[in-house]
Motif scaffolding. Structure first.
Motif, PDB file in Angstrom:
ATOM      1  N   CYS A   1       0.741  -1.205  -0.003  1.00 33.55           N
ATOM      2  CA  CYS A   1       0.012   0.177  -0.165  1.00 33.55           C
ATOM      3  C   CYS A   1       0.836   1.157  -0.013  1.00 33.55           C
ATOM      4  CB  CYS A   1      -0.807   0.040   1.264  1.00 33.55           C
ATOM      5  SG  CYS A   1      -0.061  -0.168   2.723  1.00 33.55           S
ATOM      6  N   LYS A   2       1.846   1.160   0.825  1.00 33.06           N
ATOM      7  CA  LYS A   2       2.829   2.270   0.920  1.00 33.06           C
ATOM      8  C   LYS A   2       3.373   2.687  -0.458  1.00 33.06           C
ATOM      9  CE  LYS A   2       7.154   3.255   3.466  1.00 33.06           C
ATOM     10  NZ  LYS A   2       7.863   2.530   4.559  1.00 33.06           N
ATOM     11  N   ARG A   3       3.737   1.668  -1.407  1.00 32.55           N
ATOM     12  CA  ARG A   3       4.615   2.062  -2.637  1.00 32.55           C
ATOM     13  C   ARG A   3       3.430   2.537  -3.554  1.00 32.55           C
ATOM     14  NH1 ARG A   3       7.104  -2.804  -1.655  1.00 32.55           N
ATOM     15  NH2 ARG A   3       5.595  -3.966  -2.196  1.00 32.55           N
ATOM     16  N   CYS A   4       1.982   2.080  -3.335  1.00 33.73           N
ATOM     17  CA  CYS A   4       1.258   2.659  -4.646  1.00 33.73           C
ATOM     18  C   CYS A   4       0.605   3.909  -4.059  1.00 33.73           C
ATOM     19  CB  CYS A   4       0.177   1.557  -4.542  1.00 33.73           C
ATOM     20  SG  CYS A   4      -1.047   1.408  -3.282  1.00 33.73           S
ATOM     21  N   CYS A   5       0.678   4.448  -2.893  1.00 35.71           N
ATOM     22  CA  CYS A   5      -0.033   5.615  -2.572  1.00 35.71           C
ATOM     23  C   CYS A   5       0.552   6.893  -2.897  1.00 35.71           C
ATOM     24  CB  CYS A   5      -0.255   5.751  -0.896  1.00 35.71           C
ATOM     25  SG  CYS A   5      -0.753   7.396  -0.314  1.00 35.71           S
ATOM     26  N   PRO A   6      -0.186   7.445  -3.912  1.00 34.82           N
ATOM     27  CA  PRO A   6       0.425   8.538  -4.719  1.00 34.82           C
ATOM     28  C   PRO A   6       0.731   9.878  -4.067  1.00 34.82           C
ATOM     29  CG  PRO A   6      -2.005   8.443  -5.073  1.00 34.82           C
ATOM     30  CD  PRO A   6      -1.681   7.298  -4.266  1.00 34.82           C
ATOM     31  N   VAL A   7       0.355   9.947  -2.900  1.00 36.29           N
ATOM     32  CA  VAL A   7       0.496  11.175  -2.042  1.00 36.29           C
ATOM     33  C   VAL A   7       1.403  10.931  -0.724  1.00 36.29           C
ATOM     34  CG1 VAL A   7      -1.485  12.552  -2.895  1.00 36.29           C
ATOM     35  CG2 VAL A   7      -1.763  11.171  -0.779  1.00 36.29           C
ATOM     36  N   HIS A   8       2.031   9.585  -0.706  1.00 39.41           N
ATOM     37  CA  HIS A   8       2.735   9.067   0.413  1.00 39.41           C
ATOM     38  C   HIS A   8       2.222   9.378   1.967  1.00 39.41           C
ATOM     39  CE1 HIS A   8       5.706   8.918  -2.515  1.00 39.41           C
ATOM     40  NE2 HIS A   8       5.730  10.211  -2.830  1.00 39.41           N
ATOM     41  N   ALA A   9       0.739   8.813   1.881  1.00 43.06           N
ATOM     42  CA  ALA A   9       0.032   9.016   3.115  1.00 43.06           C
ATOM     43  C   ALA A   9       0.273   7.989   4.242  1.00 43.06           C
ATOM     44  CB  ALA A   9      -1.363   9.359   2.859  1.00 43.06           C
ATOM     45  N   ILE A  10       1.007   7.028   3.477  1.00 38.53           N
ATOM     46  CA  ILE A  10       1.208   5.507   4.520  1.00 38.53           C
ATOM     47  C   ILE A  10       2.508   5.471   5.005  1.00 38.53           C
ATOM     48  CG2 ILE A  10       0.697   3.263   4.390  1.00 38.53           C
ATOM     49  CD1 ILE A  10      -1.239   3.454   2.241  1.00 38.53           C
ATOM     50  N   THR A  11       2.677   5.286   6.166  1.00 44.33           N
ATOM     51  CA  THR A  11       4.059   5.083   6.645  1.00 44.33           C
ATOM     52  C   THR A  11       3.917   3.639   7.559  1.00 44.33           C
ATOM     53  OG1 THR A  11       2.959   6.467   8.738  1.00 44.33           O
ATOM     54  CG2 THR A  11       4.641   7.730   7.080  1.00 44.33           C
ATOM     55  N   GLY A  12       5.129   3.304   7.851  1.00 43.41           N
ATOM     56  CA  GLY A  12       5.463   2.085   8.513  1.00 43.41           C
ATOM     57  C   GLY A  12       6.578   1.298   8.239  1.00 43.41           C
ATOM     58  N   GLU A  13       7.199   0.575   9.197  1.00 47.13           N
ATOM     59  CA  GLU A  13       8.238  -0.280   8.948  1.00 47.13           C
ATOM     60  C   GLU A  13       7.999  -1.510   8.610  1.00 47.13           C
ATOM     61  OE1 GLU A  13      10.831  -0.400  12.300  1.00 47.13           O
ATOM     62  OE2 GLU A  13      10.172   1.666  12.957  1.00 47.13           O
ATOM     63  N   LYS A  14       8.811  -2.267   7.752  1.00 47.72           N
ATOM     64  CA  LYS A  14       8.719  -3.497   6.979  1.00 47.72           C
ATOM     65  C   LYS A  14       8.277  -4.424   8.193  1.00 47.72           C
ATOM     66  CE  LYS A  14      10.309  -4.665   2.869  1.00 47.72           C
ATOM     67  NZ  LYS A  14      11.075  -3.790   1.913  1.00 47.72           N
ATOM     68  N   ARG A  15       7.213  -5.263   7.667  1.00 49.16           N
ATOM     69  CA  ARG A  15       6.812  -6.170   8.843  1.00 49.16           C
ATOM     70  C   ARG A  15       6.143  -5.665   9.877  1.00 49.16           C
ATOM     71  NH1 ARG A  15      10.367  -9.296   5.553  1.00 49.16           N
ATOM     72  NH2 ARG A  15      12.096  -8.418   6.577  1.00 49.16           N
ATOM     73  N   LYS A  16       6.062  -4.473  10.130  1.00 46.61           N
ATOM     74  CA  LYS A  16       5.180  -4.101  11.187  1.00 46.61           C
ATOM     75  C   LYS A  16       3.898  -3.377  10.674  1.00 46.61           C
ATOM     76  CE  LYS A  16       8.225  -3.683  14.700  1.00 46.61           C
ATOM     77  NZ  LYS A  16       9.707  -2.960  14.412  1.00 46.61           N
ATOM     78  N   PRO A  17       2.756  -3.139  11.317  1.00 44.89           N
ATOM     79  CA  PRO A  17       1.518  -2.587  10.951  1.00 44.89           C
ATOM     80  C   PRO A  17       1.868  -1.188  10.640  1.00 44.89           C
ATOM     81  CG  PRO A  17       1.377  -3.684  13.291  1.00 44.89           C
ATOM     82  CD  PRO A  17       2.707  -3.678  12.972  1.00 44.89           C
ATOM     83  N   HIS A  18       1.134  -0.901   9.151  1.00 41.98           N
ATOM     84  CA  HIS A  18       1.233   0.361   8.654  1.00 41.98           C
ATOM     85  C   HIS A  18       0.140   1.184   9.034  1.00 41.98           C
ATOM     86  CE1 HIS A  18       4.242  -1.595   6.673  1.00 41.98           C
ATOM     87  NE2 HIS A  18       4.411  -0.381   5.542  1.00 41.98           N
ATOM     88  N   TYR A  19       0.322   2.539   8.831  1.00 31.18           N
ATOM     89  CA  TYR A  19      -0.537   3.643   9.118  1.00 31.18           C
ATOM     90  C   TYR A  19      -0.797   4.635   8.265  1.00 31.18           C
ATOM     91  CZ  TYR A  19      -1.957   7.784  11.544  1.00 31.18           C
ATOM     92  OH  TYR A  19      -2.564   8.992  12.109  1.00 31.18           O
ATOM     93  N   ILE A  20      -2.419   5.115   8.027  1.00 26.47           N
ATOM     94  CA  ILE A  20      -2.461   6.115   7.057  1.00 26.47           C
ATOM     95  C   ILE A  20      -2.858   7.373   7.756  1.00 26.47           C
ATOM     96  CG2 ILE A  20      -4.251   6.779   5.204  1.00 26.47           C
ATOM     97  CD1 ILE A  20      -4.849   3.479   4.994  1.00 26.47           C
ATOM     98  N   ASP A  21      -2.351   8.314   7.068  1.00 25.47           N
ATOM     99  CA  ASP A  21      -2.548   9.653   7.714  1.00 25.47           C
ATOM    100  C   ASP A  21      -3.648  10.369   6.927  1.00 25.47           C
ATOM    101  OD1 ASP A  21      -2.537  12.331   8.498  1.00 25.47           O
ATOM    102  OD2 ASP A  21      -0.354  12.512   8.600  1.00 25.47           O
ATOM    103  N   SER A  22      -4.668  10.305   7.961  1.00 27.18           N
ATOM    104  CA  SER A  22      -5.905  10.818   6.941  1.00 27.18           C
ATOM    105  C   SER A  22      -5.927  12.285   6.331  1.00 27.18           C
ATOM    106  CB  SER A  22      -7.083  10.840   7.861  1.00 27.18           C
ATOM    107  OG  SER A  22      -8.359  10.481   7.292  1.00 27.18           O
ATOM    108  N   ASN A  23      -4.928  13.195   7.075  1.00 29.00           N
ATOM    109  CA  ASN A  23      -4.856  14.351   6.659  1.00 29.00           C
ATOM    110  C   ASN A  23      -4.347  14.700   5.357  1.00 29.00           C
ATOM    111  OD1 ASN A  23      -6.212  15.483   9.038  1.00 29.00           O
ATOM    112  ND2 ASN A  23      -4.286  15.380  10.093  1.00 29.00           N
ATOM    113  N   ILE A  24      -3.606  13.555   4.960  1.00 29.60           N
ATOM    114  CA  ILE A  24      -2.819  13.526   3.554  1.00 29.60           C
ATOM    115  C   ILE A  24      -3.634  12.797   2.509  1.00 29.60           C
ATOM    116  CG2 ILE A  24      -0.543  12.846   2.623  1.00 29.60           C
ATOM    117  CD1 ILE A  24       0.684  13.253   5.443  1.00 29.60           C
ATOM    118  N   CYS A  25      -4.084  11.844   3.152  1.00 32.63           N
ATOM    119  CA  CYS A  25      -4.736  10.898   2.434  1.00 32.63           C
ATOM    120  C   CYS A  25      -5.945  11.469   1.346  1.00 32.63           C
ATOM    121  CB  CYS A  25      -5.768   9.823   3.076  1.00 32.63           C
ATOM    122  SG  CYS A  25      -6.586   8.780   2.081  1.00 32.63           S
ATOM    123  N   ILE A  26      -5.813  11.284  -0.110  1.00 35.19           N
ATOM    124  CA  ILE A  26      -6.961  11.642  -1.096  1.00 35.19           C
ATOM    125  C   ILE A  26      -7.917  10.935  -1.209  1.00 35.19           C
ATOM    126  CG2 ILE A  26      -5.123  13.623  -1.993  1.00 35.19           C
ATOM    127  CD1 ILE A  26      -4.788  11.593  -4.144  1.00 35.19           C
TER     128      ILE A  26
END
Ligand SMILES: Cc1cc2nc3c(=O)[nH]c(=O)nc-3n(C[C@H](O)[C@H](O)[C@H](O)COP(=O)(O)O)c2cc1C
Ligand code: SF4
Ligand code: SF4
Ligand code: SF4
Ligand code: FES
Lengths: 196, 499
Positions: free
Chosen positions: B450-475
Motif C-alpha cells: 500500500c505504501k508503494r502505491c499511495c500517490p501522496v505518501h500518506a502511508i507510513t510504517g516499517e517493514k513487517r510492522k503494521p502500517h498507518y494512514i495519515d487521514s490528513n494527507i490521504c486523498i
C-alpha cells in the motif's frame, strides 16, 4: 475605428466602414488567406445577417476547430456588428471555444443521471491519466477534457465521448483502455496524417 | 437510442410512433396518419374552432410550467400583427431528460404537423425549431423531414390546396441551459446572448423580432394531432382532474430499467419505479426521486403513492419540469445532490441579475463547506434564508427555482444535513472528507504494498510492522485498498477528529 486586417503570408486588406480616422486602429491578424476566405464564405452564405451570428459561429468552429479573437473580428466586420458583441456571444455559450481542443476532445457527461452513476469518478480518473484539468489540452495536443450537460443517452450513464464516439456505462477502470485506443500507435484516425 | 420499456401501465400518445417507423421516410409516417389532423383542421375547422378543441382537451404545456396550450394559442391568435411566429422549444436542457430528443429522432413529422396546425390557428406562416447543437441526429432527421414534407406539399405554399402557407426553419442552440427559458430562447434565435428579460411582455404579444410568438415544447406539439383526430373528450378522459393526458418520463439513475416511459397523469411513483422500472438496482433501498431537474425537488418514500400530476408535484415541493426522473438509493448523499444542482446552476446562470449570479454561488459555497465537514449549524439557517431571497428576487424562472433542490433536501433530509454538520458524518459514504481509510493492525502484515502505491505518501510504517494512514494527507483514491492482499484496509465512516 478602422480595423486593418493584416494576415501572415500575404497582405489581405479587408475594408471596414470608416467611422472616424482619428480612432483608426491596426489589428494584426495571424491567419492564412485561405482561412480568411473560408470565414468570409461562411458569412456570405448567411447573407452577412447579424441574426445568423450563432449559425455562423457554429459553422466557423466546425471548419476551424475554434474561435480565436482574430476570427471573431473578421466575423464582426462581415456582419457589421461590434467585435464585443461577437465576443459576448462566443463566451456566453459553452459550445463555443476560444482555445483549440485536442485532436481527440474528450467530454464527460455531468448530467444528473451520469452524476448519480459515478461520472465524477470517471472525470477524476481522466484528469489523473492525462494530468490535465477540465478545459485544458495536453501539451502534445492529443487530448482535451471538457464537461457536457447530458447528451441524451442517460440510459447508458455514465457516458463519456471521445470526439463523436460515445462510450456508455464507463467504469473508472475502462478509462485507461479507452484512452489507449487513441494513443499514437493505436489510433486509426491519426496514422494517415503521421505518414504525410 | 433507448427503446421505451414496454409494460402494461403505459399509454403512448406522444411516443405513439417512436420506434414504429422509419423517420427518414415520410411515406411511413403518412401510413400512420401523419398530416391527417392538419388536413382535417384546414378543411373542417376555423382557427377558433381548433383552439376550442384544444381548450376542451385540457392539454397543458409539457415544457415545465404546464400552461394550458389552447389558451396560449388563443392569446397569440388575438394579438394583431402582420407577422407571427410559431416556435418549437427543443432545447431540452434538463440533464437526465431525453424525451424531446426521442420524439424528434423517432417521429419528426408529428412535431412539424402540429407546428403547422398552430400556425393556422394563430395566423403565422413561419415556424422555427430551436434545437440543441448537441443533438446532431435529431437535426439531421428534422432536415430530412422538412424537405420531404415540402416535396409532398404538406409544408410550404398553399398546403393541401387550402391557401395556407407555412414554412419551418431550424435554429441552433449552443449549450446554454437558460436558453430553454422562452425569452432567452428568443434572444438566442436573434443571434444574441441568451439572457432572459422580464415578462410581460409575453412572447405571445412581443416575441421573436418583437412579433407575436407562440412557444411550445416538443412533447406538447406531439400531443396535438391525436387530440384533433380522436377528439378532446377522448384526451380529457385520461389523467386527473386538472392534468389531462399522459406524460413522458425519462427514468434514469439507480433503477433496473432505464429509459423513456409514457404513463397517464395520476400514475403513482410506486407504479413507475417498482412495476415499470423494475425496482432499485441491486435491490438497494430506495431513497428519493429527483423530478423537475435543477428547478425541481426530491420525492421520498412518503410520496410513493401520490398520483403524479402538475399540482401534486408542486404540493410535494417539486415540479413536473420536463419529466426527468432520477432515482437515488441509499448510497446517494442528499447534501451532495443539492450541491451538484447548485454547481449546475452556478455554471448556467446567465449573470444578468445579482440574486441568481451571486446568491447561488454563496449557496454552493455553504454546501461545499458542509460536505467538507466544515459546516456549522448556523449554515443551515443561512441556506434557508438565502434560498428565500433568491427565490423572491431573481429575474427569470431559472433563478426563481434554483433554490428548490436546497429547500426540498432540507425539508426531506434534514437528518443528513445535521449529521454532516454536527457529527461530521456522511451516511452514504460519499463525502470524501467525512470518511477515512484505516489499516487494521491485526490484519496488516507490513508488506508495504500500500505504501508503494499511495500517490501522496500518506502511508507510513516499517517493514513487517503494521502500517498507518495519515487521514490528513490521504486523498481517498482507493488505490491502497485494491493493492492490499490481506484485506487489512477498510473505509471507516465514523468521524475521526482531524488534527
Ligand atoms: C430555466 C428554464 C429552462 C427551461 N428549459 C426548457 C426546456 O429545455 N425545454 C422546454 O420545452 N421548456 C423549457 N422551459 C420552459 C419554457 O420557458 C416554456 O415555458 C415552454 O417552452 C413553453 O412550452 P409549453 O407551454 O409547451 O410547455 C424552461 C424554463 C426555464 C425557466
Ligand atoms: S435568474 Fe439567473 S438566469 Fe435568470 S436572468 Fe437572473 S441571472 Fe440570468
Ligand atoms: S498492503 Fe495491506 S498488509 Fe501490506 S502493509 Fe499495507 S495494509 Fe498492511
Ligand atoms: S486512499 Fe489513496 S491516498 Fe489514501 S492512503 Fe490509500 S492510496 Fe494513499
Ligand atoms: S445525464 Fe448523462 S447522458 Fe443524460
Amino acid at each position: 475605428m478602422v480595423p486593418k486586417l493584416i494576415c501572415d503570408d500575404e497582405m489581405a486588406d479587408v475594408h471596414a466602414p470608416a467611422t472616424s480616422d482619428k480612432d483608426s486602429l491596426k489589428v494584426t491578424i495571424k491567419l492564412s488567406v485561405e482561412k480568411i476566405n473560408a470565414i468570409n464564405r461562411i458569412c456570405a452564405s448567411y447573407d452577412n445577417d447579424p441574426e445568423e451570428l450563432i449559425s455562423v459561429l457554429h459553422e466557423t468552429q466546425n471548419t476551424l476547430g475554434y474561435l480565436p479573437a482574430e476570427v471573431q473580428e473578421i466575423i464582426a466586420h462581415n456582419l457589421k456588428i461590434s467585435a464585443a458583441h461577437v465576443y459576448g456571444v462566443v463566451t456566453f455559450y459553452s459550445y463555443f471555444t476560444m482555445v483549440p481542443k485536442g485532436d481527440h476532445p474528450i467530454s464527460v457527461c455531468m448530467g444528473t443521471a451520469c452524476y448519480v452513476r459515478g461520472a465524477e469518478k470517471i472525470l477524476d480518473e481522466l484528469k489523473k491519466e492525462l494530468n490535465i484539468n477540465i478545459g485544458e489540452t495536453t501539451p502534445d495536443q492529443r487530448f482535451s477534457i471538457s464537461c457536457l450537460r447530458c447528451v441524451g443517452a442517460c440510459g447508458l450513464a455514465p457516458v463519456m465521448m471521445v470526439g463523436e464516439k460515445v462510450y456508455g456505462r464507463v467504469s473508472p477502470n475502462d478509462v485507461r483502455k479507452i484512452l489507449e485506443e487513441y494513443r499514437e500507435d493505436n489510433c486509426e484516425e491519426c496514422k494517415p496524417t503521421q505518414q504525410l | 437510442m433507448e427503446t421505451p420499456v414496454n409494460k402494461p401501465k403505459q399509454l403512448r400518445i406522444a411516443l405513439r410512433n417512436c420506434g414504429m417507423l422509419d423517420p427518414e421516410n415520410i411515406a411511413e409516417s403518412i401510413v400512420r396518419d401523419a398530416y391527417q389532423a392538419l388536413g382535417k383542421v384546414l378543411k373542417e375547422y376555423s382557427p377558433q374552432e381548433c383552439i376550442n378543441i384544444l381548450k376542451q382537451s385540457g392539454l397543458r404545456g409539457r415544457g415545465g410550467a404546464g400552461f394550458p396550450t389552447g389558451l396560449k394559442w388563443e392569446i397569440a391568435s388575438k394579438s394583431k400583427s402582420d407577422q407571427k411566429y410559431v416556435v418549437c422549444n427543443a432545447d431540452e436542457g434538463d440533464p437526465g431528460a431525453f424525451m424531446d430528443r426521442s420524439i424528434l429522432e423517432g417521429d419528426p413529422h408529428s412535431v412539424l404537423e402540429a407546428m403547422a396546425i398552430c400556425g393556422y390557428c394563430i395566423g403565422a406562416d413561419k415556424g422555427l425549431i430551436y434545437i440543441r447543437a448537441e443533438y446532431p441526429l435529431a437535426i439531421k432527421r428534422l432536415k430530412i423531414a422538412i424537405s420531404q414534407a415540402m416535396e409532398w406539399g404538406l409544408l410550404g405554399k398553399n398546403i393541401l390546396g387550402s391557401g395556407f402557407n407555412f414554412e419551418i426553419k431550424l435554429c441552433y442552440g449552443a449549450g446554454a441551459f437558460v436558453c430553454g427559458e422562452e425569452t432567452a430562447l428568443i434572444h438566442s434565435m436573434e443571434g444574441k446572448r441568451g439572457e432572459p428579460t422580464n415578462k410581460p411582455p409575453f412572447p405571445a404579444t412581443s416575441g421573436f423580432m418583437k412579433k407575436p410568438t407562440n412557444v411550445n415544447n416538443v412533447e406538447t406539439f406531439a400531443n396535438i394531432a391525436p387530440i384533433i383526430l380522436k377528439g378532446p373528450e377522448w384526451f380529457s378522459s385520461i389523467g386527473t382532474k386538472n392534468s389531462k393526458g399522459t406524460k413522458v418520463f425519462a427514468l434514469a439513475g439507480k433503477i433496473n430499467h432505464v429509459g423513456l416511459i409514457e404513463v397517464p397523469m395520476g400514475t403513482s411513483l410506486r407504479e413507475i419505479i417498482y412495476e415499470i422500472g423494475g425496482g432499485i438496482k441491486e435491490n438497494k433501498k430506495f431513497k428519493a426521486v429527483q423530478t423537475g431537474g435543477p428547478s425541481g425537488g426530491c420525492l421520498t418514500e412518503k410520496h410513493l403513492d401520490t398520483p403524479i400530476d402538475y399540482e401534486n408535484l408542486i404540493a410535494a415541493g417539486s415540479m413536473m419540469g420536463s419529466g426527468g426522473m432520477i432515482v437515488m438509493d441509499e448510497n446517494d448523499c442528499m447534501v451532495s445532490v443539492a450541491k451538484f444542482y447548485l454547481d449546475f446552476i452556478v455554471g448556467e446562470s446567465c449573470g444578468k441579475c445579482t440574486p441568481c449570479r451571486v446568491g447561488n454561488k454563496r449557496l454552493y459555497e455553504i454546501l461545499e463547506r458542509i460536505t467538507q465537514g466544515k459546516g456549522v449549524m448556523k449554515d443551515l439557517d443561512k441556506l434557508k434564508n438565502l434560498s428565500y431571497i433568491i427565490k423572491d428576487t431573481a429575474l427569470c424562472g431559472l433563478g426563481q427555482t434554483s433554490p428548490n433542490p436546497v429547500f426540498s433536501t432540507l425539508e426531506n433530509f434534514y437528518d443528513e444535513y445535521y449529521e454532516h454538520v454536527v457529527e461530521k458524518k456522511c451516511r452514504a459514504g460519499h463525502c470524501k472528507n467525512l470518511f477515512h481509510y484505516v489499516i487494521n493492525e491485526e490484519l496488516c502484515v507490513g508488506c508495504a504494498a500500500c505504501k508503494r502505491c499511495c500517490p501522496v505518501h500518506a502511508i507510513t510504517g516499517e517493514k513487517r510492522k503494521p502500517h498507518y494512514i495519515d487521514s490528513n494527507i490521504c486523498i481517498r483514491c482507493n488505490e491502497c485498498i485494491e493493492k492490499c492482499s490481506f484485506d487489512a484496509i477498510s473505509i471507516q465512516l465514523e468521524p475521526k477528529i482531524l488534527v
